[in-house]
Design a protein around this motif. Structure first.
Motif, PDB file in Angstrom:
ATOM      1  N   SER A  24     -11.141  40.959   9.724  1.00  0.00           N
ATOM      2  CA  SER A  24     -12.544  40.645   9.478  1.00  0.00           C
ATOM      3  C   SER A  24     -12.932  41.150   8.103  1.00  0.00           C
ATOM      4  O   SER A  24     -12.370  42.107   7.592  1.00  0.00           O
ATOM      5  N   ILE A  25     -13.895  40.491   7.552  1.00  0.00           N
ATOM      6  CA  ILE A  25     -14.395  40.881   6.242  1.00  0.00           C
ATOM      7  C   ILE A  25     -15.794  41.430   6.439  1.00  0.00           C
ATOM      8  O   ILE A  25     -16.577  40.880   7.224  1.00  0.00           O
ATOM      9  N   PRO A  26     -16.135  42.517   5.796  1.00  0.00           N
ATOM     10  CA  PRO A  26     -17.467  43.099   6.005  1.00  0.00           C
ATOM     11  C   PRO A  26     -18.540  42.237   5.364  1.00  0.00           C
ATOM     12  O   PRO A  26     -18.273  41.480   4.422  1.00  0.00           O
ATOM     13  N   ARG A  42     -16.202  27.986  22.225  1.00  0.00           N
ATOM     14  CA  ARG A  42     -17.027  29.197  22.197  1.00  0.00           C
ATOM     15  C   ARG A  42     -18.469  28.784  22.480  1.00  0.00           C
ATOM     16  O   ARG A  42     -19.028  27.945  21.787  1.00  0.00           O
ATOM     17  N   ARG A  81     -15.933  43.113  18.060  1.00  0.00           N
ATOM     18  CA  ARG A  81     -17.294  42.750  17.683  1.00  0.00           C
ATOM     19  C   ARG A  81     -18.304  43.671  18.358  1.00  0.00           C
ATOM     20  O   ARG A  81     -19.323  44.038  17.758  1.00  0.00           O
ATOM     21  N   THR A 122     -10.798  34.955  14.794  1.00  0.00           N
ATOM     22  CA  THR A 122     -10.848  35.446  13.430  1.00  0.00           C
ATOM     23  C   THR A 122     -10.119  36.776  13.323  1.00  0.00           C
ATOM     24  O   THR A 122     -10.752  37.816  13.167  1.00  0.00           O
ATOM     25  N   PRO A 123      -8.800  36.751  13.434  1.00  0.00           N
ATOM     26  CA  PRO A 123      -8.069  38.009  13.314  1.00  0.00           C
ATOM     27  C   PRO A 123      -8.300  38.624  11.949  1.00  0.00           C
ATOM     28  O   PRO A 123      -8.210  37.950  10.928  1.00  0.00           O
TER      29      PRO A 123
END
Lengths: 116, 361
Positions: free
Chosen positions: B309-311, B211, B34, B306-307
Motif C-alpha cells: 500500500s502507498i500512504p 467488492r 485496512r 492491493t498487496p
C-alpha cells in the motif's frame, strides 16, 4: 520561460483575495469556515514512490463525486489549480496517491467557500 | 434484524466457542490491514481467511479474528456468521481463488453448501454509536458460474444486504432496496434501484469476485441515506455506484424508527421447488465509522486486491497563487490544460464541475 505566462499568473495573483487553509491534517473535517475567491490552488506534500495523484471533490457532506480510482489524474504534480468555481458553493478537495499496485487512502481535506 | 434466533442456542454456541478458542491458540490472524490502518475508526474486521469456525449450529465465530470481532447480534460476541441450521465451510476452491487479483493473500474464504438456500448472514449487526455519523461496511463476494439469482432456474429469492428495521437490498432483475414500511414516511421502495447502476446483469457477477461497500449517513434520519458501491475485481472493472437512496425523491427523506447500524451481507435464497443452483463465498468483511461525514471510504483490502500500500498525501492545503507562479517558473514550459471534459470522462462524475487549470509542481 514565456513572459506571457508570468504576466498571466501575476494578474491572477493581483485579482485574487487571500486564500485560507482548512482541514490541515488528521481526520477530514466536514465543516468549512474558509472563504475566498476563485481560483483555488491546492498544494500537498509529495509521497515517496508515488507514480501520480488523483483529485476528488465534493460540494456537500457525504461521498466524493468520483468513485474510488476515478478521481482526476493529475500525474505527478503536487499542486493543482481549480478555476471558474461557482460563487456560494463550498468545495472540499482530497488527494490520493497511486503507484503501480494501487491507490492510497484519501488525504486530509482542503476546503473553501467561494464568495466571488 | 429481521430474524431473531432463540436464546437457548446461545449456550451451545458458548461451549463451541470455548472449544474453538483452544484451537485458536496457534496461528491466529488479526484484523485485516485496512482495519489496523484506520485505528479507532475500524469497528470490526473478519478476514474469513481461516479453516476454523467455532460455535454453531446458528452463530459461527471465525478463528482469524480475536480483536475487533464482528457480531451479527450483540448476544453472541464474535458470531459474525449466521447460517441457521445449515453448514458453512472453509473453502479453498481453486476456481474461486484463481479469479482473485494476482498477488492476493487469500488462502481460504467462507462459503455455503452447494445449491444453498436459507439464512446466511455475514457481518456486523451490533448497534454502533450514533456519534459515528458515517458508517460503512465492505465485503467481497464470489458467485459460482452456475449461481441462480432470483428468477433464474427455480430460484425465487436472492438477497444481497440486510439493514435494521427491515430494510434490505436484494437482486430481482437488478439491485433494489425495499422494506421501509416502518420508516416515516412509510414506503416499500423500490421496484428498481434507486441508483445509477442498479441493472448489473447476473452474467457480470457469476464466476467473478465483487467488492461491495455500503455507506450509511443520517442514520437516525431525517434523510437517512445509503450508497452501495460495487467493483468487479476479477476483471478490474470500474467501481460503480449501484444504489443511491438519495437519488429518488420518494425515499430521500426517510426517518427510521431507530438508529440504523446493521450492515450485513445477506445471502438468503429461497426456492419453492427445485432449489437454487450454485453457491456464494465471502471474504474480508469489515465495518468502519467516522465522526465526520467527509467522503471517507473503506475501499479495498490489501490482502485481496492491493498487496502493498502507498500512504496518502499529507498536508493538503490551500496555497496562494504565488505557489502557482513558482510552479510555472520552475516548470518552464507549457503544461496541458485539464478542463471539464477530463473530469466528465470519469464514469460516475455527475456534478457541475469547476473548470480545472493545469496541475503543476
Amino acid at each position: 520561460m514565456p513572459a506571457r505566462r508570468i504576466s498571466s499568473a501575476l494578474l491572477l495573483l493581483m485579482a485574487c483575495g487571500v486564500l485560507n487553509a482548512c482541514g490541515g491534517g488528521g481526520e477530514p473535517v466536514s465543516a468549512c469556515d474558509s472563504t475566498g475567491t476563485a481560483p483555488m490552488v491546492l498544494v500537498w506534500d509529495a509521497v515517496t514512490g508515488a507514480e501520480g495523484y488523483r483529485i476528488y471533490v465534493r460540494t456537500a457532506p457525504g461521498s466524493y463525486l468520483q468513485n474510488l480510482e476515478q478521481g482526476l489524474d493529475v500525474g505527478n504534480a503536487t499542486t493543482f489549480t481549480a478555476t471558474t468555481l461557482a460563487a456560494g458553493t463550498t468545495y472540499h478537495f482530497a488527494v490520493t496517491a497511486y503507484d503501480s499496485i494501487g491507490e492510497s487512502d484519501f488525504s486530509n481535506e482542503a476546503c473553501q467557500t467561494i464568495v466571488n | 434484524m429481521s430474524e431473531r434466533l432463540l436464546a437457548c442456542r446461545t449456550s451451545t454456541w458458548i461451549i463451541g466457542t470455548a472449544v474453538g478458542s483452544l484451537l485458536l491458540a496457534a496461528g491466529v490472524r488479526a484484523e485485516e490491514q485496512r482495519c489496523a490502518d484506520l485505528g479507532a475508526s475500524c469497528v470490526c474486521s473478519e478476514p474469513l481467511n481461516t479453516t476454523t469456525f467455532a460455535g454453531g449450529p446458528d452463530f459461527w465465530n471465525p478463528a482469524d479474528s480475536t480483536t475487533k470481532q464482528c457480531s451479527v447480534e450483540s448476544a453472541v460476541t464474535g458470531g459474525a456468521i449466521v447460517r441457521t441450521s445449515n453448514t458453512i465451510t472453509s473453502s479453498a476452491d481453486a476456481t474461486a481463488l484463481a479469479a482473485l487479483p494476482a498477488g492476493h493473500a487469500v488462502s481460504r474464504f467462507v462459503r455455503a453448501n452447494n445449491d444453498h438456500t436459507g439464512t446466511f448472514f455475514v457481518g456486523n449487526g451490533v448497534r454502533v454509536n450514533s456519534s459515528l455519523v458515517r458508517l460503512a461496511a465492505r465485503w467481497y463476494i464470489w458467485h459460482t458460474p452456475t449461481f441462480d439469482f432470483k428468477g433464474e432456474g427455480s430460484c425465487d429469492n436472492s438477497k444481497i444486504a440486510q439493514f435494521d428495521n427491515g430494510a434490505l437490498v436484494d437482486y430481482t432483475g437488478g439491485f433494489h432496496t425495499y422494506g421501509y414500511d416502518s420508516f416515516s414516511p412509510s414506503v416499500d421502495c423500490c421496484v428498481s434501484g434507486p441508483g445509477p447502476n442498479a441493472f448489473i446483469p447476473t452474467s457480470q457477477m457469476k464466476g467473478k469476485w465483487w467488492r461491495f461497500e455500503i455507506v450509511m449517513t443520517n442514520r437516525s434520519g431525517p434523510s437517512f441515506d445509503f450508497k452501495m458501491y460495487g467493483k468487479n475485481i476479477t476483471d478490474d472493472g470500474p467501481e460503480l455506484t449501484i444504489l443511491d437512496l438519495s437519488s429518488r425523491s420518494s425515499v430521500s427523506n426517510l426517518t427510521p424508527p431507530s438508529l440504523m447500524s446493521a450492515i450485513l451481507s445477506n445471502n438468503h435464497r429461497y426456492s419453492p421447488s427445485g432449489g437454487c443452483r450454485g453457491w456464494i463465498g465471502i471474504s474480508h468483511y469489515m465495518m468502519a465509522g467516522w465522526t465526520t461525514n467527509a467522503g471517507q471510504r473503506i475501499g479495498g483490502a490489501a490482502e485481496v486486491e492491493t498487496p502493498g500500500s502507498i500512504p496518502p498525501p499529507t498536508n493538503l492545503r490551500l496555497g496562494r497563487l504565488a505557489d502557482e507562479l513558482r510552479a510555472i517558473v520552475s516548470a518552464g514550459a507549457h503544461r496541458p490544460r485539464i478542463g471539464l471534459d477530463a473530469l466528465a470522462a470519469a464514469p460516475t462524475s455527475v456534478w457541475a464541475r469547476p473548470r480545472l487549470m493545469s496541475p503543476s509542481r
